[in-house]
Design a protein around this motif. Sequence first.
Motif, PDB file in Angstrom:
ATOM      1  N   GLN A  63     -16.174  35.992-101.821  1.00 20.40           N
ATOM      2  CA  GLN A  63     -15.755  34.855-101.005  1.00 20.40           C
ATOM      3  C   GLN A  63     -14.545  35.233-100.151  1.00 20.40           C
ATOM      4  OE1 GLN A  63     -14.599  31.469-103.293  1.00 20.40           O
ATOM      5  NE2 GLN A  63     -14.304  30.148-101.530  1.00 20.40           N
ATOM      6  N   TYR A  64     -14.604  34.872 -98.886  1.00 17.13           N
ATOM      7  CA  TYR A  64     -13.496  35.172 -97.990  1.00 17.13           C
ATOM      8  C   TYR A  64     -12.397  34.121 -98.126  1.00 17.13           C
ATOM      9  CZ  TYR A  64     -16.070  38.903 -95.755  1.00 17.13           C
ATOM     10  OH  TYR A  64     -16.729  40.065 -95.513  1.00 17.13           O
ATOM     11  N   LYS A  65     -11.156  34.585 -98.087  1.00 16.49           N
ATOM     12  CA  LYS A  65      -9.994  33.714 -98.237  1.00 16.49           C
ATOM     13  C   LYS A  65      -9.126  33.817 -96.999  1.00 16.49           C
ATOM     14  CE  LYS A  65      -9.966  34.579-103.243  1.00 16.49           C
ATOM     15  NZ  LYS A  65      -9.174  35.100-104.395  1.00 16.49           N
ATOM     16  N   ARG A  66      -8.406  32.731 -96.725  1.00 15.46           N
ATOM     17  CA  ARG A  66      -7.529  32.700 -95.552  1.00 15.46           C
ATOM     18  C   ARG A  66      -6.193  33.353 -95.895  1.00 15.46           C
ATOM     19  NH1 ARG A  66      -9.396  28.185 -92.014  1.00 15.46           N
ATOM     20  NH2 ARG A  66      -7.337  28.135 -91.058  1.00 15.46           N
ATOM     21  N   LYS A  99     -12.492  39.838 -91.498  1.00 20.37           N
ATOM     22  CA  LYS A  99     -13.176  39.398 -90.285  1.00 20.37           C
ATOM     23  C   LYS A  99     -12.306  38.372 -89.572  1.00 20.37           C
ATOM     24  CE  LYS A  99     -16.074  35.950 -92.683  1.00 20.37           C
ATOM     25  NZ  LYS A  99     -17.470  35.532 -92.923  1.00 20.37           N
ATOM     26  N   ILE A 125     -10.873  34.994 -87.628  1.00 16.75           N
ATOM     27  CA  ILE A 125     -10.906  33.596 -88.035  1.00 16.75           C
ATOM     28  C   ILE A 125     -10.843  32.658 -86.836  1.00 16.75           C
ATOM     29  CG2 ILE A 125      -8.406  33.266 -88.280  1.00 16.75           C
ATOM     30  CD1 ILE A 125      -8.988  31.727 -90.876  1.00 16.75           C
ATOM     31  N   GLU A 181      -3.894  33.962 -88.689  1.00 15.12           N
ATOM     32  CA  GLU A 181      -4.678  34.066 -89.909  1.00 15.12           C
ATOM     33  C   GLU A 181      -5.924  34.935 -89.723  1.00 15.12           C
ATOM     34  OE1 GLU A 181      -5.582  30.203 -91.462  1.00 15.12           O
ATOM     35  OE2 GLU A 181      -3.510  29.510 -91.331  1.00 15.12           O
ATOM     36  N   TYR A 212      -9.615  36.211 -92.276  1.00  7.36           N
ATOM     37  CA  TYR A 212     -10.383  36.069 -93.509  1.00  7.36           C
ATOM     38  C   TYR A 212     -10.460  37.426 -94.204  1.00  7.36           C
ATOM     39  CZ  TYR A 212     -12.438  31.446 -92.474  1.00  7.36           C
ATOM     40  OH  TYR A 212     -12.652  30.107 -92.241  1.00  7.36           O
ATOM     41  N   THR A 216     -11.441  39.472 -98.247  1.00  6.74           N
ATOM     42  CA  THR A 216     -11.965  39.353 -99.607  1.00  6.74           C
ATOM     43  C   THR A 216     -10.925  39.850-100.602  1.00  6.74           C
ATOM     44  OG1 THR A 216     -12.846  41.617 -99.615  1.00  6.74           O
ATOM     45  CG2 THR A 216     -14.296  39.874 -98.791  1.00  6.74           C
TER      46      THR A 216
END
Length: 296
Positions: free
Chosen positions: A52-55, A93, A95, A143, A145, A147
Amino acid sequence: MKKFVCTVCGYIHVGDNPPEVCPLCNVGPEYFKEVEEDNNEEVSNNILDKVQYKRFIVDNKEKENDVVTSFYLKPVTKEKLVSHKPGQFISIKPIKEEEKSEEVRQYSLSMKPGEDFYRISVKKEDKGLISSYLHDKVNVGEEVYITDPLGTFVLKDSNKPLVFISAGIGITPVMSMLYEALDKNRKVIFVQVVQNSKLQTFKKEIKNLSNENNNLKTVIFYGDPLESDKLGVDYDISGRITQQWIKDNLPKNGDFYFCGPLGFMKLIYDSLKSMDIEEESINYEMFGPSANLANI
């Protein structure tokens, strides 16, 4: 037909075997996991939970040399970071809403494990979509994204002497390993191969670590030194690393970790094999599609 899920970016592939290269993130088949038909949805969701990608926010942006910039990343939610194993990478990646690309790239974590930030050190490639985006458009306070840390190229416990060899941006995973090894007071030979001082990443950082640790020996190769580069001060050897130098200067009882361009890595691998170094003591990371150096 079978179904395979990429454990780096979540891409799903249908076929008899996993793909040679993930079309989204470029990792090799070893990062794919087969999804069983009877629990297809459950397994797929579990895998995707892990990637899951996180900010994250760019807390600092530091130019390392003419082509490499380090990005210091902290979670937007102030949550505790997942501590990485030295040698691991993160996927990243864009955002920004106007960025419609689903492109994903992996960058090794280049800092000491256990910090309250992640550091990636990115070389700007001429045709690199994500590297150019990061260098040119992502500023401090913005910001991205990412992992949690991923990857199997990690420092293993051992009592053997350690040898780290890197060329170009291949220094990034090796740098994190160096910090861990020095913390454990292991004997280390650290070899860095670059063109010259303008393209040497972590020059001051490496020199400081060398001055502070008696168990660290550094050897710096400059392939094309500048007129201002001083032998014995900025670098130790002029020219490229060779098989003969490896045989004459590196221990036969060591654990070897290396990363860099494919031709460089093939040279290191073949040199170590000619010294009868056991396969279990030879460790390397491919940037891009995976391959077995023994078959190249």
